[in-house]
Design an enzyme around this catalytic site. Structure first.
Site, PDB file in Angstrom:
ATOM      1  NE  ARG A 114      19.848  19.815  22.372  1.00 46.44           N
ATOM      2  CZ  ARG A 114      21.109  19.583  22.654  1.00 46.44           C
ATOM      3  NH1 ARG A 114      21.451  18.571  23.422  1.00 46.44           N
ATOM      4  NH2 ARG A 114      22.054  20.354  22.177  1.00 46.44           N
ATOM      5  CG  ASN A 152      21.641  19.223  28.363  1.00 51.73           C
ATOM      6  OD1 ASN A 152      22.598  18.761  28.999  1.00 51.73           O
ATOM      7  ND2 ASN A 152      21.772  19.738  27.150  1.00 51.73           N
ATOM      8  CD  GLU A 153      24.169  22.983  27.171  1.00 50.15           C
ATOM      9  OE1 GLU A 153      23.464  23.079  26.159  1.00 50.15           O
ATOM     10  OE2 GLU A 153      25.399  22.793  27.121  1.00 50.15           O
ATOM     11  CD  GLU A 312      27.322  18.845  27.486  1.00 53.43           C
ATOM     12  OE1 GLU A 312      27.465  19.516  26.456  1.00 53.43           O
ATOM     13  OE2 GLU A 312      26.220  18.518  27.940  1.00 53.43           O
ATOM     14  CD1 TRP A 320      27.214  22.390  18.346  1.00 57.05           C
ATOM     15  CD2 TRP A 320      27.674  24.573  18.406  1.00 57.05           C
ATOM     16  NE1 TRP A 320      28.024  22.604  19.424  1.00 57.05           N
ATOM     17  CE2 TRP A 320      28.315  23.942  19.490  1.00 57.05           C
ATOM     18  CE3 TRP A 320      27.831  25.938  18.238  1.00 57.05           C
ATOM     19  CZ2 TRP A 320      29.114  24.640  20.397  1.00 57.05           C
ATOM     20  CZ3 TRP A 320      28.624  26.639  19.139  1.00 57.05           C
ATOM     21  CH2 TRP A 320      29.252  25.983  20.209  1.00 57.05           C
ATOM     22  CD  GLU A 360      24.604  17.642  19.396  1.00 58.43           C
ATOM     23  OE1 GLU A 360      25.159  18.742  19.430  1.00 58.43           O
ATOM     24  OE2 GLU A 360      24.263  17.011  20.412  1.00 58.43           O
ATOM     25  CE  LYS A 361      24.308  12.583   9.828  1.00 58.92           C
ATOM     26  NZ  LYS A 361      23.178  13.339  10.363  1.00 58.92           N
ATOM     27  CG  HIS A 363      29.857  17.539  18.698  1.00 60.97           C
ATOM     28  ND1 HIS A 363      30.775  17.143  19.654  1.00 60.97           N
ATOM     29  CD2 HIS A 363      29.469  18.785  19.036  1.00 60.97           C
ATOM     30  CE1 HIS A 363      30.921  18.134  20.521  1.00 60.97           C
ATOM     31  NE2 HIS A 363      30.152  19.135  20.174  1.00 60.97           N
TER      32      HIS A 363
HETATM   33  C1  GAL Z   1      25.772  21.028  24.484  1.00 55.82           C
HETATM   34  C2  GAL Z   1      24.692  20.032  24.820  1.00 55.82           C
HETATM   35  C3  GAL Z   1      25.072  18.638  24.365  1.00 55.82           C
HETATM   36  C4  GAL Z   1      25.576  18.673  22.954  1.00 55.82           C
HETATM   37  C5  GAL Z   1      26.728  19.633  22.883  1.00 55.82           C
HETATM   38  C6  GAL Z   1      27.372  19.709  21.515  1.00 55.82           C
HETATM   39  O1  GAL Z   1      25.333  22.345  24.529  1.00 55.82           O
HETATM   40  O2  GAL Z   1      24.453  20.013  26.198  1.00 55.82           O
HETATM   41  O3  GAL Z   1      23.960  17.791  24.484  1.00 55.82           O
HETATM   42  O4  GAL Z   1      24.550  19.087  22.113  1.00 55.82           O
HETATM   43  O5  GAL Z   1      26.268  20.924  23.199  1.00 55.82           O
HETATM   44  O6  GAL Z   1      28.376  20.689  21.444  1.00 55.82           O
END
Ligand code: GAL
Length: 682
Positions: A114, A152-153, A312, A320, A360-361, A363
């Site tokens: 992405r 996004n970000e 968020e 990550w 991101e499974k 997370h």
């Molecule tokens: C953010 C992002 C999310 C997700 C999240 C996981 O930076 O906007 O989509 O990836 O991190 O920590």
């Protein structure tokens, strides 16, 4: 004037990213049932859904999103609707491979993740405007719509593209900025190493060079890349304002410097209707709640002190980092409510339901893979009730005690290559000063160096390598008018083009600090110097330390009006001033020319706080965070006990404790890890 609060939301926002497209429709019904159980009030939807909404060029499939929005509306959940422009579909890149960004070394990124976007790409701009227009036309009047969540970000994972299209745009940006190539040559100092340009056409992005490149070119490229992203944001925002009036527009920032350093959030804060932020704990051994507080204070400052929105954070571990620990019991609530204490009108997460597939499974999520018979779910439900109980906090403002100067352009300049010491990390200094203020129970506002500082009794400057003359004048006026200033070393060094200021260091800070710096003398790794109090000069302080300790950096400071408070006890600079104070007009300006340990910083800030007449908050126990929000609906005291022991916090007025429903009289007792919010009487 555009709206600044999510439409139709009466209390605080509680919810997260909702990605129903990852699940069969049967799951959606379970989702909304559980959302009601948890007290969810708002969700971000569709942030990455472009490929599903436009499966083929010009063919749209809005049916599923219609059903999701209807379902959420029927269940009383407001929607922050994403424009999915951070994730263009595969077909788009097939048709326009040039929209994939290029790294400084010439590598073109591939599709399959992405955020692979060249922000100067004309086809991307057209396509982003088109999908944004379609969404706005379709959903402007949908009753669930509360807020637009653009992209996004911005700035991560790719902060700049170095392709040929960007080269053309950069040249255009430079010719607008400098007008003539001679002005650019002067500003960039191209006489050095024979880099003179005869025409803007000869200039490229700062790609890979054999050795260090022109620093001013690199600095301008960061400005250009940031401005280009911002143009794309404002283009989407303007479409949304036009087609969906009354719905505020935001995009999620990442103000924690370690998470995104490529965006000048002072500039972005002026463009959004509502500042929103994402924050994740960085588990590198440091106190995560201090870093959280710092990011939250910075976000509020970028919002000009107004309420903002935590869009968020994580219920437990992320996925990550090298190691991703789970949050301890109660830690999620402490985190979420600390953001609220520091100005967020809500607490939202990535994401509602933990993914089964994709990157991101692992997370955490509000609804974990383990289901509802889990600690995380029980804590989410409890937090939902707490957030609900705090509805009246909405719209109030956090009260700050002191200010810290902060400037992304200075960070960018400071991170360029070939500096006196790689051990001087300006971000470390900012963190250390913040932590020292936090431990003194002082709430910090961040301020741009040219902002009006007159409201603050104390202003600290942990690292301001790039200091404009206007900032220098501003600080002089602040001190002369009665302020107390603390400046740490290697500040006031260069102008906006990374050129040393004329005359001795610290250029525009010479007058306010009453000194010059003749030479830097960075220390070798692991070297330490003693910083000795000058007999009869250093103010008396509590504690046994007769001497402070510095490392990394020393300087030959020449007082020119300042008094020497401490001198170096060792090394090349032995006997020279280490800490000085300059009385100017009604105020005073402190300077510290070495990297003090945390104890040393505390001592220094104690002296400065005395000058600023900030009384010590000795009654507050360590590791207890106390923050105040105030406004029309009342004054709210947030008290968070991060310690593993009971804490007692005296109150200056009795009040109603909102999370337990109890009365709070003169003293608040908190068990380990507890959070309390008192609405003070009167
Ligand atoms: C953010 C992002 C999310 C997700 C999240 C996981 O930076 O906007 O989509 O990836 O991190 O920590």
């Amino acid at each position: 004037m555009p709206e600044t609060t999510p439409k139709g939301l009466t209390g605080l926002a509680f919810g997260g990213d909702y990605n129903p497209e990852q699940w069969p429709q049967s799951v959606w019904h379970e989702d909304v049932r559980l959302m009601r159980e948890a007290g969810v009030t708002m969700l971000s939807v569709g942030v990455f859904s472009w490929a599903l909404l436009e499966p083929e060029p010009g063919t749209y499939a809005f049916g599923w999103l219609d059903r999701v929005l209807d379902l959420l509306h029927e269940n009383g959940v407001r929607v922050a609707l994403g424009t999915p422009t951070v994730a263009p579909p595969a077909w788009f890149y097939r048709a326009h491979p040039d929209a994939l960004p290029v790294a400084a070394d010439g590598t073109r990124y591939e599709f399959g993740s992405r955020g692979a976007i060249c922000h100067s790409n004309a086809e991307y701009r057209t396509a982003a405007a088109d999908i944004t227009t379609r969404l706005a036309m379709r959903y402007a009047d949908h009753p669930a719509l509360a807020l637009w969540h653009v992209h996004n970000e911005y700035g991560v994972p790719v902060s700049a593209c170095y392709c040929e299209s960007c080269a053309v745009w950069f040249r255009r940006w430079l010719s607008r900025t400098y007008q003539t190539v001679d002005a650019l040559n002067e500003a960039w100092g191209t006489a050095f190493w024979g880099q003179r340009y005869a025409d803007f056409d000869q200039i490229n992005p700062p790609r890979v060079t054999p050795t260090v490149g022109n620093p001013a070119q690199a600095l301008d490229y960061r400005r250009f890349a940031d401005a280009t992203m911002r143009e794309n944001f404002t283009a989407e925002r303007d479409i949304l304002h036009r087609l969906a009036p009354g719905i505020p527009v935001t995009t999620n920032f990442m103000t924690a410097l370690s998470q995104c350093d490529s965006v000048d959030y002072w500039a972005w804060g002026r463009e959004v209707d509502l500042v929103a932020n994402d924050h994740y704990l960085i588990t590198d051994g440091r106190r995560t709640h201090v870093n959280l507080a710092m990011a939250a204070d910075l976000t509020r400052s970028v919002a000009g002190g107004a309420p903002w929105l935590l869009l968020e954070h994580a219920t437990s571990g992320v996925s990550w980092q090298p190691r991703n620990p789970a949050k301890a019991p109660g830690q999620m609530a402490r985190n979420s409510l600390a953001h609220v204490a520091r100005g967020s009108d809500g607490a939202m997460f990535f994401q509602w339901r933990q993914s089964r597939r994709g990157a991101e499974k692992f997370h955490s999520a509000m609804l974990p893979h383990a289901g509802t018979d889990s600690r995380v779910w029980r804590e989410v439900v409890e937090l939902g009730a707490s957030v609900d109980a705090l509805a009246q906090v909405r719209g109030t403002r956090t009260v700050a005690d002191v200010a810290m100067l902060w400037d992304w352009h200075s960070w960018w300049a400071q991170s360029l290559q070939w500096r006196p010491s790689e051990d001087h990390d300006p971000r470390e200094r900012a963190d250390a000063f913040y932590e020292a203020l936090y431990d003194r129970h002082l709430t910090v506002d961040f301020a741009h160096p040219e902002a009006d500082l007159s409201a603050y009794p104390l202003v600290v400057v942990p690292a301001l390598y790039l200091t404009t003359s206007a900032a220098g004048d501003n600080l002089k006026e602040y001190v002369a008018g009665g302020g107390t200033l603390v400046v740490s070393y290697f500040s006031g060094i260069v102008d906006e083009h990374d050129a040393l200021h004329e005359g001795p260091h610290p250029g525009p800070l010479r007058d306010v600090l009453g000194l010059t710096v003749e030479e830097f003398s960075p220390l070798l790794k692991d070297d330490r110097v003693r910083v000795l109090r000058t007999p009869g000069r250093s103010p008396a302080v509590a504690g046994e330390d007769r001497e402070l300790i510095g490392d990394v950096w020393t300087e030959f400071v020449v007082p020119r009006g300042a008094e020497t408070i401490c001198t170096y006890g060792d090394g090349l600079t032995a006997g020279h001033p280490a800490i000085t104070r300059h009385r100017l007009g009604q105020g005073s300006a402190w300077y510290v020319s070495t990297r003090l340990t945390s104890r040393g910083l505390d001592t220094l800030l104690g002296w400065a706080a005395d000058d600023a007449r900030i009384a010590p908050r000795a009654e507050l126990p360590p590791e207890v965070e106390v923050v105040r929000r105030t406004g029309e609906s009342g004054t709210f005291l947030f008290v968070i006990n991060h310690a593993a022991t009971d804490a007692k916090v005296p109150l200056d007025a009795p009040g109603a404790e909102l999370l337990t429903g109890e009365r709070a009289a003169t003293c608040l007792a908190l068990p380990p890890g507890a959070v309390r919010v008192v609405r003070l009487d009167g």
